[in-house]
Design a protein around this motif. Sequence first.
Motif, PDB file in Angstrom:
ATOM      1  N   ILE A  68       0.600  -1.118  -0.011  1.00 58.61           N
ATOM      2  CA  ILE A  68      -0.093  -0.108   0.334  1.00 58.61           C
ATOM      3  C   ILE A  68       0.707   1.308  -0.042  1.00 58.61           C
ATOM      4  O   ILE A  68       1.815   1.434   0.762  1.00 58.61           O
ATOM      5  N   LYS A  69       0.625   2.197  -1.116  1.00 56.20           N
ATOM      6  CA  LYS A  69       1.272   3.434  -1.244  1.00 56.20           C
ATOM      7  C   LYS A  69       0.724   4.598  -1.117  1.00 56.20           C
ATOM      8  O   LYS A  69      -0.434   4.625  -1.812  1.00 56.20           O
ATOM      9  N   ILE A  75       3.150   2.753   3.055  1.00 59.83           N
ATOM     10  CA  ILE A  75       2.136   3.356   3.686  1.00 59.83           C
ATOM     11  C   ILE A  75       3.278   2.742   5.826  1.00 59.83           C
ATOM     12  O   ILE A  75       3.267   3.518   6.272  1.00 59.83           O
TER      13      ILE A  75
END
Length: 231
Positions: A68-69, A75
Amino acid sequence: MNYIYLLINVGVIFFPLILSFDKKVHFFSKWKFVLPAILITGIVFLIWDLLFVKLNVWSFNPDYIVGIKFFGLPIEEILFFLTVPYACIFIYECLNAYFPGNNLQKYSFSLSNLFLGLCVAMLFFGYNHWYTVINFGFLLVILAYVEYVNVKFRFMYKFYRAYLVSLIPFYVVNGFLTAIPVVIYNDEQNLGFRVGTIPFEDHFYLMGLLLMNIYLYEVFKNNRFKKDLVA
């Protein structure tokens, strides 16, 4: 395996968060000063982080992040600027509460001048390495400001003690991050000297990160103290 960086973040903040309700320190009661300090500093360092990714100073191993970015940053890296400062400010307050006497008070100004001299030397010798230049340039500016411009209150003797103690978990956490590695450094952009697997510059990256957080924390706390006195 892709939860490694996330688990490191959880490990960093777990005990400081649980122990925030300690009766002597009452750290939870200081959250109103801690959180804005972390938020402001975090924005600065996230911009720094984004720049370093663009400049190929470092990158993140996809095998150890959840994927997840936000704005190109994992993140976990964003959480790093919450968990690490929280833990370090917690260490700072615990030391102040349990060990109010501090012999570093006599030497803190000299230590600051020593570090300022080191910053100048590193800028001279590492002028062609992005990590070295930005890292020591930032530390030079904030350290000079705190010691020579900020005259309202003094806290550097307390800061240096907290920094020294923070180096213990730093070697554990950063040791994992750089040995696995979760964070991959481009050695063309640093001095190429490492303590174990940890780049030399990282020690002063921590110092700059911690100093900005604690300075802002002290600003917010002292301003509140003055308001309470007036009221």
